[in-house]
Design an enzyme around this catalytic site. Structure first.
Site, PDB file in Angstrom:
ATOM      1  N   HIS A  19      -3.467 -16.821   3.436  1.00  0.00           N
ATOM      2  CA  HIS A  19      -4.835 -15.546   2.914  1.00  0.00           C
ATOM      3  C   HIS A  19      -6.019 -16.454   2.142  1.00  0.00           C
ATOM      4  O   HIS A  19      -6.047 -15.640   1.011  1.00  0.00           O
ATOM      5  CB  HIS A  19      -4.553 -14.708   2.047  1.00  0.00           C
ATOM      6  CG  HIS A  19      -4.781 -13.624   1.565  1.00  0.00           C
ATOM      7  ND1 HIS A  19      -5.964 -13.396   0.593  1.00  0.00           N
ATOM      8  CD2 HIS A  19      -4.390 -12.036   1.762  1.00  0.00           C
ATOM      9  CE1 HIS A  19      -6.303 -11.779   0.633  1.00  0.00           C
ATOM     10  NE2 HIS A  19      -4.716 -10.919   1.132  1.00  0.00           N
ATOM     11  N   GLU A  30      -8.975 -14.706   7.050  1.00  0.00           N
ATOM     12  CA  GLU A  30      -7.190 -14.906   7.038  1.00  0.00           C
ATOM     13  C   GLU A  30      -6.897 -15.343   8.192  1.00  0.00           C
ATOM     14  O   GLU A  30      -6.823 -14.695   9.099  1.00  0.00           O
ATOM     15  CB  GLU A  30      -6.467 -14.264   6.498  1.00  0.00           C
ATOM     16  CG  GLU A  30      -7.409 -13.776   5.129  1.00  0.00           C
ATOM     17  CD  GLU A  30      -7.146 -12.079   4.413  1.00  0.00           C
ATOM     18  OE1 GLU A  30      -5.322 -11.607   4.298  1.00  0.00           O
ATOM     19  OE2 GLU A  30      -7.986 -11.614   4.276  1.00  0.00           O
TER      20      GLU A  30
HETATM   21  O1  TA6 Z   1      -5.659  -9.076   3.436  1.00  0.00           O
HETATM   22  C1  TA6 Z   1      -6.641  -7.905   3.345  1.00  0.00           C
HETATM   23  C2  TA6 Z   1      -5.721  -7.248   1.754  1.00  0.00           C
HETATM   24  O2  TA6 Z   1      -4.600  -6.783   2.555  1.00  0.00           O
HETATM   25  C3  TA6 Z   1      -6.140  -6.184   1.732  1.00  0.00           C
HETATM   26  O3  TA6 Z   1      -5.628  -4.720   1.923  1.00  0.00           O
HETATM   27  C4  TA6 Z   1      -6.248  -6.369   0.040  1.00  0.00           C
HETATM   28  O4  TA6 Z   1      -4.280  -5.894  -0.253  1.00  0.00           O
HETATM   29  C5  TA6 Z   1      -5.612  -7.427  -0.490  1.00  0.00           C
HETATM   30  O5  TA6 Z   1      -5.112  -8.106   0.873  1.00  0.00           O
HETATM   31  C6  TA6 Z   1      -5.428  -8.011  -1.324  1.00  0.00           C
HETATM   32  O6  TA6 Z   1      -4.397  -8.343  -1.742  1.00  0.00           O
HETATM   33  P1  TA6 Z   1      -3.973  -8.774  -2.936  1.00  0.00           P
HETATM   34  O7  TA6 Z   1      -1.608  -8.101  -2.842  1.00  0.00           O
HETATM   35  O8  TA6 Z   1      -3.460  -9.452  -3.111  1.00  0.00           O
HETATM   36  O9  TA6 Z   1      -4.145  -8.043  -4.199  1.00  0.00           O
END
Ligand code: TA6
Length: 298
Positions: free
Chosen positions: A169, A272
């Protein structure tokens, strides 16, 4: 807690790799070569920092990130596994799985020609089985050189087939979110997480003027972040991934997120490397899957 000195004695590489205790008491592997520097926290196997010497960081880290057990680090490359986003059926389970909330084991460190490689491991145990009733062994290899290569090698050590979703991510530093273009996704179908998961099709390059949260499907990359303000391009090559998530929280979500500064959205973007949505990974007993990303400054 971890014996950092013992890890330093066993895995340290003079002039290139040191194991230290950092903010919050977490064990961090600090890496340096002639051209780059990096830092990898054993908590979450979390690549927190990567930069070319003399340049702006390639990876972005929030100034408000937590550095404590039980809370994910905000920035760098969170390892999201064995599920991406919310757990499909149990909202009590952590978003993006448990891999980023565990302390990983140091397996090896290697000095290569112009890079340093570390290998971290995570094994199923009674705690993981409470979250996800399967046995597994993961080796996460991080190769720090002029490019940053990360690979999650998941082995199914159980007796039944498993399926999982995942993400490397990655948070990238940009000069200004309004002055970047992400290319390599033109014509690709995506799920718009901000519009009732409606499926749309990308028309041209991606630019940003609002909160953006999309899962692009059927894409093996490569992708390119063209940063007009910093006058640099960051390429992302993927392996074992047939989906890509593009995310920026923009103003309101940043303000609502305690570990995200109100204006920090302006200098970051997530592109990501994922197995997300229908890009589900199915692994038979004794089988394995590799999810990899290579990041390079053009
Ligand atoms: O990858 C995007 C996502 O799924 C967004 O919807 C947002 O929730 C982000 O990940 C961050 O997630 P986190 O749990 O690290 O705050």
């Amino acid at each position: 807690m971890i014996d950092v000195q013992a890890l330093q004695d066993r895995f340290g590489i003079a002039g290139h790799l040191a194991v230290k205790e950092r903010n919050g008491g977490l064990p961090v592997v600090e890496i340096q070569t002639k051209h780059v520097t990096a830092a990898v926290c054993l908590y979450g196997a979390h690549v927190m920092e990567y930069a070319h010497r003399g340049g702006k960081p390639v990876l972005w880290m929030s100034n408000y990130s937590y550095h404590e057990l039980g809370k994910p680090i905000r920035g760098g490359i969170p390892v999201c596994w064995p599920w991406f986003s919310a757990h499909p059926t149990d909202p009590s389970k952590p978003v993006h799985g448990f891999a980023r909330l565990r302390i990983w084991t140091m397996l090896s460190t290697t000095l290569l020609d112009d890079a340093v490689e570390i290998r971290l491991g995570l094994l199923s145990d009674e705690r993981t089985r409470m979250m996800w009733p399967h046995d597994f062994q993961i080796q996460y290899t991080v190769t720090v050189g002029r490019t940053l290569r990360t690979e999650l090698f998941v082995m199914n050590t159980g007796t039944s087939a498993v399926q999982c979703t995942a993400a490397l991510h990655t948070y990238f530093t940009v000069g200004s979110i309004r002055d970047i273009v992400v290319s390599g996704l033109d014509g690709i179908e995506y799920i718009d997480n901000l519009d009732n998961s409606v499926r749309k099709r990308q028309d041209g390059d991606i630019t940003f003027d609002r909160e953006t949260d999309r899962i692009y499907l059927g894409t093996r990359g490569p992708h390119l972040i063209d940063d007009k303000k910093l006058r640099r391009k960051i390429s992302i090559e993927k392996s074992g991934s047939n989906s890509t998530v593009v995310w920026n929280p923009w103003i309101l979500k940043s303000k609502k997120t305690p570990d995200f500064g109100d204006t920090e959205y302006e200098t970051m973007v997530c592109v990501e490397t994922t197995n997300a949505a229908e890009d589900v990974v199915k692994i038979p007993p004794a089988g394995s899957h590799r999810l990899g990303s290579t990041i390079a400054l053009e």
